[in-house]
Design a protein around this motif. Structure first.
Motif, PDB file in Angstrom:
ATOM      1  N   LEU A 537      31.955  13.575  31.786  1.00 25.30           N
ATOM      2  CA  LEU A 537      32.779  14.725  32.510  1.00 25.30           C
ATOM      3  C   LEU A 537      32.058  16.068  31.270  1.00 25.30           C
ATOM      4  O   LEU A 537      32.009  15.531  29.394  1.00 25.30           O
ATOM      5  CB  LEU A 537      34.192  14.291  31.935  1.00 25.30           C
ATOM      6  N   ILE A 538      32.320  16.544  32.101  1.00 23.07           N
ATOM      7  CA  ILE A 538      31.068  18.055  31.639  1.00 23.07           C
ATOM      8  C   ILE A 538      32.679  19.134  31.874  1.00 23.07           C
ATOM      9  O   ILE A 538      33.025  19.181  32.782  1.00 23.07           O
ATOM     10  CB  ILE A 538      30.739  18.662  31.439  1.00 23.07           C
ATOM     11  N   THR A 539      32.764  19.896  30.716  1.00 23.70           N
ATOM     12  CA  THR A 539      33.861  20.318  31.194  1.00 23.70           C
ATOM     13  C   THR A 539      33.712  21.663  30.248  1.00 23.70           C
ATOM     14  O   THR A 539      33.543  22.674  28.880  1.00 23.70           O
ATOM     15  CB  THR A 539      35.477  20.386  30.219  1.00 23.70           C
ATOM     16  N   PRO A 540      32.415  22.937  31.475  1.00 23.08           N
ATOM     17  CA  PRO A 540      31.616  24.078  30.780  1.00 23.08           C
ATOM     18  C   PRO A 540      32.971  25.641  30.328  1.00 23.08           C
ATOM     19  O   PRO A 540      32.900  26.170  31.242  1.00 23.08           O
ATOM     20  CB  PRO A 540      30.745  24.029  31.319  1.00 23.08           C
ATOM     21  N   ASN A 541      33.678  25.518  29.653  1.00 23.58           N
ATOM     22  CA  ASN A 541      34.702  26.030  28.923  1.00 23.58           C
ATOM     23  C   ASN A 541      35.329  27.078  28.071  1.00 23.58           C
ATOM     24  O   ASN A 541      35.837  28.178  27.794  1.00 23.58           O
ATOM     25  CB  ASN A 541      36.158  25.875  29.539  1.00 23.58           C
ATOM     26  N   GLY A 542      33.873  26.542  27.025  1.00 27.68           N
ATOM     27  CA  GLY A 542      33.898  27.488  25.736  1.00 27.68           C
ATOM     28  C   GLY A 542      34.716  26.972  24.432  1.00 27.68           C
ATOM     29  O   GLY A 542      34.528  27.963  24.031  1.00 27.68           O
ATOM     30  N   HIS A 587      23.309  22.221  30.377  1.00 31.77           N
ATOM     31  CA  HIS A 587      24.021  23.448  29.748  1.00 31.77           C
ATOM     32  C   HIS A 587      24.353  23.596  31.862  1.00 31.77           C
ATOM     33  O   HIS A 587      24.172  24.660  32.745  1.00 31.77           O
ATOM     34  CB  HIS A 587      23.569  24.977  29.523  1.00 31.77           C
ATOM     35  N   PRO A 588      25.296  22.836  32.189  1.00 32.14           N
ATOM     36  CA  PRO A 588      25.437  23.243  33.611  1.00 32.14           C
ATOM     37  C   PRO A 588      25.735  24.691  34.129  1.00 32.14           C
ATOM     38  O   PRO A 588      26.747  25.129  33.536  1.00 32.14           O
ATOM     39  CB  PRO A 588      26.665  22.418  34.406  1.00 32.14           C
ATOM     40  N   ASP A 589      25.129  25.161  35.236  1.00 28.93           N
ATOM     41  CA  ASP A 589      25.850  26.430  35.606  1.00 28.93           C
ATOM     42  C   ASP A 589      25.724  25.846  37.215  1.00 28.93           C
ATOM     43  O   ASP A 589      25.165  27.001  37.859  1.00 28.93           O
ATOM     44  CB  ASP A 589      24.825  27.417  35.361  1.00 28.93           C
ATOM     45  N   VAL A 590      26.889  25.723  37.259  1.00 25.92           N
ATOM     46  CA  VAL A 590      27.459  24.900  39.165  1.00 25.92           C
ATOM     47  C   VAL A 590      28.610  24.999  39.136  1.00 25.92           C
ATOM     48  O   VAL A 590      28.939  25.098  37.893  1.00 25.92           O
ATOM     49  CB  VAL A 590      26.153  23.388  39.476  1.00 25.92           C
TER      50      VAL A 590
END
Length: 618
Positions: A537-542, A587-590
C-alpha cells in the motif's frame, strides 16, 4: 684361368685367393673377415688391405676395384688340399687412415689408405659338400713395401693372409680388428700399441706373434717371408725390449734399438669354450725412427706441501682454489714456442669445475703457466655425505716424441652434520574456512638451529589474489605474512592447499628443507529473504506515511542470491519503474490503482501487487 682352376681341383683345395697381377711395391698389411648375417648360410666376406699411397703414386699403380678369391682346406704343404670355388669381392671403401706420428712426422711420411673389399653371399653355394667341414679363406698379392728393413728384397715378396673358419652350422663370425692408425715410433723409447680384436660371438681370443707369409698356394710350398739376418717371426723388431704381444689383451710392447720399417705378423686364435674353432692371420708394419731429445713437461701444485696423489679437502659449502703450474724447460733452453695440450679427467665430478684451457703456449720468455683449479661443490653437487672424487690432469707437449705428465689427486668434498630447518604457521588452523569477501590471515615462520645457514621461505600453489612475499637470505629465523580475501570466482573448486617451504643453503640432498601445508576452504555467505518487509500500500498524500515505496530488509546477498533489480508494471504490462539499487525508493506519479512488481534475486523471482491510493482531493 681354366688351367689354374683345373690344377687347384687336382690338388683338392678349397682356396679363396684374391688375385692381383700387378707388381706394385705398396702393400703394408691387412686381414680377412667373415661375418654371419643372421640368415641361414648367408655370410659377409671381407678383405681389409693397407696400401702405401706414396708408393702407389710413385710407381703409378692404380687401385684395384675387384679382387678374386678362392677357398682351401688347409694352408700347410699337402697333397690333400681341395679346390672348391672362387668369389669376386668389389671395392667398397678407400680412404686415408689417421697418422699418429707422435709429432715426429717429416715431409717423407708414408701416407696409408685402408681399402675394403666385401660382398655378402650364400657360402653354402660356394662350399657345397664342404659346408660341414673346416675351411680356409686366403689371399695373396704382390708386392710388399720396398723399404721394409727386416725382409730380404721385400719388393719381390708377396703378402699372403688367411682365415680359418669352422663349419657353416656354427654360424660364426670371425674376430674384428679395431681400425688401425699409421704409427711412428722412436728408437730407444718403450712403446705400446693396441692390436686387439673383438669377437661378435663372445669367443675367447688368444694372440701370438707369427711369421708373415709370402705364399699360400696348394700347388707349391706355403712359406713365410724371407728374413734378413737376425730377424724372425718371433723377433721381427729387435731391441732392449723386443716386440712382444700379450696373449690375452693383444697389446704390443717393444723398445726398438734400430731405425727402419719393420714387417710383422699376428695370429689370433678363436676358442669357444676350450675348443679352438678358427684363427686369423694379420700383417702390418711399424716405422721406427730417431727422435730428438725432448724433456717432458711438468704439472704440479704450487703449494709444495701437496704431493702427487694427495687428497684435498673442500667443504661442500665453500669455494676453494688450488694454484697449479705447468712448465717445460725445453721452451727456454731451446728458445722455442711449445704447445701443451691439457686434458682433465674428473670422473663423477662435473668437468665444468676446471677452468684450465685445453691448450697453452710456452716460449723462451714464459716457460711456465700458472692457473688455479677451483671447486665450488655447492653449485655442482647434490650429495648427502662426505664423498671422494679421484681426478687427474694430463698434459702433452707437441715435440717429437710427445712427452706426457699427469697430476693425480683426489678431491674430498666434506659434508658436515646439518640440522633440518623447521617451518610452521601461526595461528595454525587446518583447514581454514573463510567466507567470500572475508579476509583470512596468518603468519609463516621458519627456523634453523645451524647459525651459519641462510634460509629461504617460498610459497607454492599460489591462487590469484593471495598475498605472500617470498623471502631469502635470512639467518636462523625467517617469516612472512599471508593474507587473502576470496571472491565468488574462488568458490570453484573451493578447496585450496598452499605449500610453504623453508630451505637452508647447505647444498645437501637430505635434511635441507621443511614443508608445511595449509588448506583453505572458501564458502558462500549465508543469506535469507525471509526478513524483508514487503508492503503493498502506497499513499502519496504528503502525510509522511507510506508516501513512497521501498522494501526494508533486502539482504546484501551472496554469490548465488543477491538483489539484481525491481520492476513495476501497470495493469497493461507497461514498465513504469526499474532500479538495481537494493535501497531503492519509488515515488509514484501515477493515478490510483493496482500495480504489479517483480523482484529479481538471481536465483529466484518474487512477484506481487501494489495499491496506490493518493489524495482524495486529486
Amino acid at each position: 684361368m681354366s688351367k689354374t682352376i683345373s690344377r687347384y681341383i687336382t690338388f683338392l683345395t678349397f682356396y679363396i685367393f684374391l688375385s692381383h697381377q700387378s707388381f706394385a711395391t705398396h702393400i703394408i698389411g691387412g686381414e680377412l673377415q667373415v661375418k654371419w648375417t643372421g640368415d641361414g648360410t648367408i655370410y659377409q666376406v671381407t678383405l681389409n688391405t693397407y696400401i702405401n699411397e706414396i708408393s702407389v703414386s710413385k710407381y703409378g699403380y692404380g687401385v684395384e676395384t675387384l679382387q678374386t678369391v678362392y677357398f682351401t682346406t688347409s694352408v700347410t704343404p699337402s697333397n690333400n688340399n681341395t679346390y672348391i670355388n672362387q668369389l669376386d669381392l668389389p671395392l667398397v671403401y678407400n680412404n686415408q687412415i689417421a697418422t699418429n706420428d707422435n709429432f715426429c712426422a717429416t715431409a717423407d711420411v708414408v701416407r696409408t689408405n685402408l681399402l675394403i673389399y666385401s660382398k655378402t653371399v650364400d657360402l653354402a653355394q660356394y662350399l657345397g659338400s664342404w659346408s660341414a667341414r673346416t675351411y680356409y679363406i686366403t689371399w695373396e698379392l704382390c708386392c710388399r713395401n720396398e723399404i721394409i728393413t727386416n725382409l730380404n728384397a721385400p719388393d719381390n715378396q708377396d703378402i699372403a693372409l688367411y682365415l680359418q673358419c669352422p663349419p657353416l652350422f656354427y654360424q660364426n663370425s670371425a674376430p674384428i680388428f679395431k681400425p688401425l692408425e699409421n704409427e711412428y715410433f722412436c728408437k730407444d723409447v718403450l712403446s705400446t700399441y693396441n692390436m686387439s680384436a673383438t669377437d661378435p660371438d663372445g669367443d675367447r681370443l688368444v694372440y701370438s706373434l707369427s711369421a708373415p707369409l709370402q705364399a699360400i698356394d696348394p700347388t707349391y710350398v706355403t712359406r713365410e717371408v724371407s728374413w734378413n739376418s737376425g730377424y724372425s717371426g718371433s723377433n721381427p723388431i729387435p731391441g732392449t725390449v723386443p716386440l712382444t704381444i700379450n696373449s690375452s689383451s693383444g697389446m704390443l710392447t717393444f723398445n726398438p734399438s734400430q731405425v727402419g720399417v719393420y714387417c710383422f705378423g699376428i695370429l689370433v686364435q678363436e676358442y669357444r669354450g676350450n675348443v679352438k674353432i678358427g684363427e686369423v692371420k694379420k700383417d702390418y708394419q711399424f716405422n721406427v725412427q730417431i727422435c730428438p731429445i725432448n724433456n717432458k713437461p711438468v704439472i704440479g701444485f704450487k703449494d709444495t706441501s701437496i704431493k702427487d696423489e694427495d687428497t684435498l679437502t673442500v667443504k661442500i659449502s665453500e669455494k676453494k682454489c688450488f694454484p697449479v703450474y705447468i712448465t717445460d724447460i725445453d721452451a727456454s733452453v731451446y728458445g722455442i714456442t711449445e704447445t701443451i695440450y691439457v686434458t682433465a679427467k674428473t670422473g663423477k665430478y662435473p668437468a665444468s669445475a676446471f677452468n684450465i684451457p685445453s691448450q697453452i703456449n710456452l716460449d723462451g720468455f714464459r716457460n711456465t703457466y700458472n692457473t688455479n683449479i677451483c671447486f665450488d661443490p655447492c653449485n655442482l653437487l647434490h650429495i648427502s655425505q662426505t664423498t671422494y672424487y679421484p681426478m687427474s690432469i694430463i698434459i702433452k707437449d707437441n715435440r717429437c716424441p710427445a712427452q706426457y705428465d699427469t697430476l693425480i689427486f683426489t678431491i674430498r668434498v666434506e659434508v658436515d652434520p646439518n640440522a633440518k630447518p623447521d617451518v610452521f604457521i601461526n595461528p595454525f588452523v587446518n583447514p581454514q574456512v573463510v567466507k567470500v569477501d572475508s579476509l583470512v590471515t596468518f603468519g609463516v615462520f621458519g627456523t634453523d638451529a645451524d647459525a651459519g645457514d641462510l634460509l629461504s621461505l617460498t610459497m607454492y600453489n599460489r591462487r590469484d589474489g593471495m598475498v605472500f612475499q617470498d623471502v631469502r637470505d635470512s639467518s636462523q629465523t625467517i617469516s612472512s605474512p599471508f593474507s587473502w580475501r576470496p571472491s565468488c570466482s574462488d568458490l570453484q573448486p573451493g578447496t585450496y592447499t598452499v605449500e610453504f617451504i623453508v630451505k637452508d643453503n647447505s647444498c645437501l640432498l637430505t635434511n635441507n628443507a621443511d614443508t608445511v601445508y595449509q588448506t583453505i576452504v572458501v564458502v558462500n555467505n549465508e543469506v535469507s529473504l525471509e526478513h524483508m518487509q514487503v508492503t503493498n500500500l502506497i499513499t502519496p498524500n504528503g502525510d509522511g506515511l507510506n508516501d513512497y515505496y521501498y522494501i526494508p530488509g533486502i539482504p546484501v546477498g551472496n554469490c548465488d542470491t543477491y538483489f539484481k533489480g525491481i520492476e513495476i508494471y501497470n495493469r497493461w504490462g507497461a514498465r513504469i519503474f526499474y532500479s538495481q539499487d537494493r535501497l531503492f525508493e519509488w515515488h509514484p506519479d501515477v493515478s490510483d490503482g493496482v500495480y504489479y512488481y517483480s523482484l529479481d534475486f538471481n536465483s529466484e523471482l518474487r512477484k506481487g501487487w501494489l495499491q496506490v491510493l493518493g489524495d482524495p482531493a486529486k
